[in-house]
Motif scaffolding. Structure first.
Motif, mmCIF file in Angstrom:
data_model
loop_
_atom_site.group_PDB
_atom_site.id
_atom_site.type_symbol
_atom_site.label_atom_id
_atom_site.label_comp_id
_atom_site.label_asym_id
_atom_site.label_seq_id
_atom_site.Cartn_x
_atom_site.Cartn_y
_atom_site.Cartn_z
ATOM 1 N N ALA A 88 7.663 -3.812 -2.084
ATOM 2 C CA ALA A 88 7.775 -3.969 -0.628
ATOM 3 C C ALA A 88 7.073 -2.807 0.058
ATOM 4 C CB ALA A 88 9.244 -4.011 -0.217
ATOM 5 N N ASP A 89 5.859 -3.026 0.488
ATOM 6 C CA ASP A 89 5.097 -2.006 1.208
ATOM 7 C C ASP A 89 4.837 -2.543 2.613
ATOM 8 O OD1 ASP A 89 3.304 -0.181 2.237
ATOM 9 O OD2 ASP A 89 2.060 -0.079 0.432
ATOM 10 N N ALA A 90 5.741 -2.212 3.524
ATOM 11 C CA ALA A 90 5.683 -2.753 4.890
ATOM 12 C C ALA A 90 4.362 -2.419 5.595
ATOM 13 C CB ALA A 90 6.861 -2.228 5.704
ATOM 14 N N ARG A 91 3.765 -1.295 5.253
ATOM 15 C CA ARG A 91 2.507 -0.893 5.896
ATOM 16 C C ARG A 91 1.372 -1.858 5.559
ATOM 17 N NH1 ARG A 91 1.295 4.154 2.980
ATOM 18 N NH2 ARG A 91 2.120 2.792 1.420
ATOM 19 N N ARG A 92 1.488 -2.562 4.448
ATOM 20 C CA ARG A 92 0.402 -3.440 3.993
ATOM 21 C C ARG A 92 0.694 -4.919 4.270
ATOM 22 N NH1 ARG A 92 -2.642 -0.849 -0.262
ATOM 23 N NH2 ARG A 92 -4.328 -2.028 0.657
ATOM 24 N N GLY A 93 1.763 -5.195 4.994
ATOM 25 C CA GLY A 93 2.182 -6.570 5.245
ATOM 26 C C GLY A 93 1.112 -7.434 5.886
ATOM 27 N N ARG A 94 0.430 -6.914 6.878
ATOM 28 C CA ARG A 94 -0.613 -7.691 7.559
ATOM 29 C C ARG A 94 -1.776 -8.004 6.616
ATOM 30 N NH1 ARG A 94 -2.287 -11.724 9.549
ATOM 31 N NH2 ARG A 94 -4.075 -11.657 10.906
ATOM 32 N N GLU A 95 -2.096 -7.067 5.735
ATOM 33 C CA GLU A 95 -3.172 -7.315 4.763
ATOM 34 C C GLU A 95 -2.808 -8.471 3.832
ATOM 35 O OE1 GLU A 95 -5.145 -3.709 2.995
ATOM 36 O OE2 GLU A 95 -3.484 -2.749 4.071
ATOM 37 N N ILE A 96 -1.540 -8.533 3.442
ATOM 38 C CA ILE A 96 -1.093 -9.624 2.569
ATOM 39 C C ILE A 96 -1.142 -10.948 3.334
ATOM 40 C CG2 ILE A 96 0.924 -10.563 1.359
ATOM 41 C CD1 ILE A 96 1.540 -7.656 0.516
ATOM 42 N N GLU A 97 -0.737 -10.933 4.605
ATOM 43 C CA GLU A 97 -0.805 -12.146 5.420
ATOM 44 C C GLU A 97 -2.241 -12.661 5.539
ATOM 45 O OE1 GLU A 97 0.956 -11.381 9.210
ATOM 46 O OE2 GLU A 97 2.912 -10.907 8.339
ATOM 47 N N ARG A 98 -3.198 -11.763 5.614
ATOM 48 C CA ARG A 98 -4.609 -12.172 5.759
ATOM 49 C C ARG A 98 -5.119 -12.947 4.552
ATOM 50 N NH1 ARG A 98 -5.968 -6.679 7.955
ATOM 51 N NH2 ARG A 98 -5.582 -6.904 10.167
#
Length: 177
Positions: A88-98
């Motif tokens: 769980a790396d919240a800082r990278r959440g948007r990258e995973i969504e992309r």
């Protein structure tokens, strides 16, 4: 620590998919197929590993199964790649969504923070048939039924629920009207 591969395979089999494991050069992949679609579940140790190698893992799975995909007809348009990690790396959440916004080669589902069976089910939801989980216990059923039948005499409902004869229920209901 939960085994995401095993849990995803259980859920997919429960949803009537055929599943098998392919041990590729970058680790195991759970493959799945039904009459309408097919796909591959890739699990990563970390968010960083997922972001760094999802494209390569997707290409390897597709290359390995190319002959099968070519013979799949219209089903080949419904190929899914799932990229999951417990990390769980919240800082990278948007990258995973992309990742899901990349429409090349396969449809994609990418999720981090997969820690429970419910998390796996939420990730696989687009692939699972619609299910309803009614929460009706015996007492709950009676309470709900009484609430819906509030216009009917309570003695009549009680007689009905207590397996009184139809004649007895009719007598009670007739006497109350």
């Amino acid at each position: 620590m939960m085994d995401i591969y095993i849990q995803s395979e259980i859920l997919l089999r429960d949803a009537q998919y055929d599943t098998w494991t392919w041990t590729g050069p970058s680790g195991p992949v759970t493959c799945f197929e039904n009459a309408a679609l097919m796909g591959f579940v890739h699990v990563f140790d970390t968010t960083d590993a997922l972001l760094a190698s999802w494209e390569e893992r997707q290409k390897l799975a597709l290359a390995r199964h190319a002959t099968f995909l070519r013979s799949a007809g219209t089903k080949a348009w419904n190929v899914y790649s799932l990229f999951l990690t417990e990390d769980a790396d919240a800082r990278r959440g948007r990258e995973i969504e992309r990742i899901e916004e990349d429409f090349s080669l396969t449809r994609k589902i990418a999720r981090a923070s997969i820690k429970t069976v419910d998390d796996v089910e939420m990730a696989l939801l687009p692939l699972l048939s619609i299910r309803s989980k009614p929460l009706l216990g015996a007492a709950n059923f009676e309470t709900r039924l009484r609430a819906r039948l509030k216009e009917i005499a309570p003695d009549g409902v009680t007689a009905f629920l207590n397996d009184a004869s139809p004649a007895e229920v009719a007598r009670i209901l007739g006497a109350k009207s």
